[in-house]
Write an enzyme that holds these catalytic residues in place. Structure first.
Site, PDB file in Angstrom:
ATOM      1  CE1 TYR A  45      -3.835   2.273   0.466  1.00  0.00           C
ATOM      2  CE2 TYR A  45      -2.778   3.043   2.475  1.00  0.00           C
ATOM      3  CZ  TYR A  45      -3.770   3.166   1.520  1.00  0.00           C
ATOM      4  OH  TYR A  45      -4.697   4.186   1.621  1.00  0.00           O
ATOM      5  CE1 TYR A 101       1.763  10.332 -16.595  1.00  0.00           C
ATOM      6  CE2 TYR A 101       0.099  11.539 -17.831  1.00  0.00           C
ATOM      7  CZ  TYR A 101       0.858  10.409 -17.640  1.00  0.00           C
ATOM      8  OH  TYR A 101       0.720   9.349 -18.508  1.00  0.00           O
TER       9      TYR A 101
END
Ligand code: UDP
Length: 313
Positions: free
Chosen positions: A146, A160
């Site tokens: 996780y 990005y």
């Protein structure tokens, strides 16, 4: 009115986010593969003219027609029990799912909000945790699936932003509780309330001296909404700094429920963080947000929910 795509929208947190966005007058497209989410969490929204639900696994290509203004990427198993049961799905949705949803946001010119976690700080050596702390994570331990998935997701989102100029926001979510948590998701809040309501022993792991800081779900959602509509392109902690030990929390649940249940001690899970408390200065100064719901007030709403859940099974 914005068009919002919410992944994991049938889960505990993001179903409340869907409600909030609808209440604010936005359109919501909700995607969920229903691995840990449930359509019960969104059934009241299903006939709404501004709400659409699609069962879809966001690690696969996502096709959505028309404009999208904001992508909220909230899909992931999120309780330790869930991500230990679904380790590969957890890594895939954090990695491949984040890649797909970022690609979608880029194609649509949408803003992107990543649901990250206090788990990026691991078992923290800095306390309370500020956003500029890099964390202390065991990559190969059981929780690594996780923690590292979310750390990768943060890195991907920032790439990005830097490469494509995408309007990326990252919310680091600390322990949150409220209605729609699953009774059996294994987390401390549903465990203790469920155990006390059924006159079973409360299972405290370790000596119960580890700390957590619990935030009521609607406070969290207000913070996420403020972040989504801000111009911040960096991680922001959202949580309630009200820190307490797990043992004190067990006593509080017993007191609120006037429960006679004994407290039993069980082994501490591997890599269980010893302390956790958000530093929320960034959220308070830059977003004008702070938690408003007191712990006992939030717990009483949650207790009512679990009572109804238990009486319906
Ligand atoms: N915990 C506990 N008894 C339980 C469930 C959890 O003592 O029945 C402890 C757990 O070891 C951790 C804390 O409560 O220290 C919070 O656990 P949870 O699973 O809610 O979330 P975490 O903060 O670890 O992600």
């Amino acid at each position: 009115m914005k068009t919002c795509l919410v992944t994991g929208g049938a889960g505990f947190l993001a179903s409340h986010l869907c409600d909030f966005l609808i209440e604010k007058g936005h359109r919501v497209i909700c995607l969920d593969n229903l691995l840990t989410g449930s359509t019960r969490n969104i059934e009241h929204l299903l006939g709404h003219e501004r709400f659409k639900f699609y069962k879809h696994d966001v690690t696969e290509y996502i096709f959505v027609e028309g404009k999208i203004d904001i992508v909220f990427h909230f899909a992931s198993p999120a309780s330790p029990r869930d991500y230990l049961e679904y380790p590969i799905q957890t890594l895939k949705v954090g990695a491949l799912g984040t890649h797909k949803t970022l690609g979608l946001a880029k194609a649509k010119g949408a803003a992107f909000i990543l649901a990250s976690t206090s788990e990026v700080y691991g078992d923290p050596l800095v306390h309370p945790q500020k956003e500029d702390y890099w964390g202390n994570v065991n990559p190969v331990g059981p929780r690594g699936v996780y923690d590292e998935a979310k750390r990768f997701a943060e890195a991907m989102a920032m790439a990005y932003h830097r490469t494509h100029g995408l309007d990326v926001k990252i919310v680091r979510i600390f322990n949150t509780f409220g209605p729609r948590m699953r009774l059996r998701d294994g987390r401390v809040v549903p465990n203790f309330i469920g155990q006390a309501l059924q006159n079973k022993p409360l299972t405290v792991y370790g000596e119960g001296q580890q700390t957590r800081s619990f935030c009521y779900v609607l406070d969290l959602i207000r913070g996420i909404y403020a972040l989504a509509f801000s111009s911040l392109n960096e991680p922001v902690n959202i949580g309630n700094p009200n820190e307490m030990t797990v043992l004190d929390f067990a006593h509080l649940i017993k007191k609120l429920l006037k429960s006679q249940s004994p407290i039993v001690f069980e082994p501490l899970p591997k890599d269980d963080p010893h302390v956790r408390q958000p530093d929320i200065q960034k959220a308070t100064t830059l977003l004008g947000w702070k938690p408003e719901v007191g712990l006992e007030e939030g717990l009483s709403k949650t207790i009512e929910y679990f009572k109804r859940e238990l009486s319906s099974v």
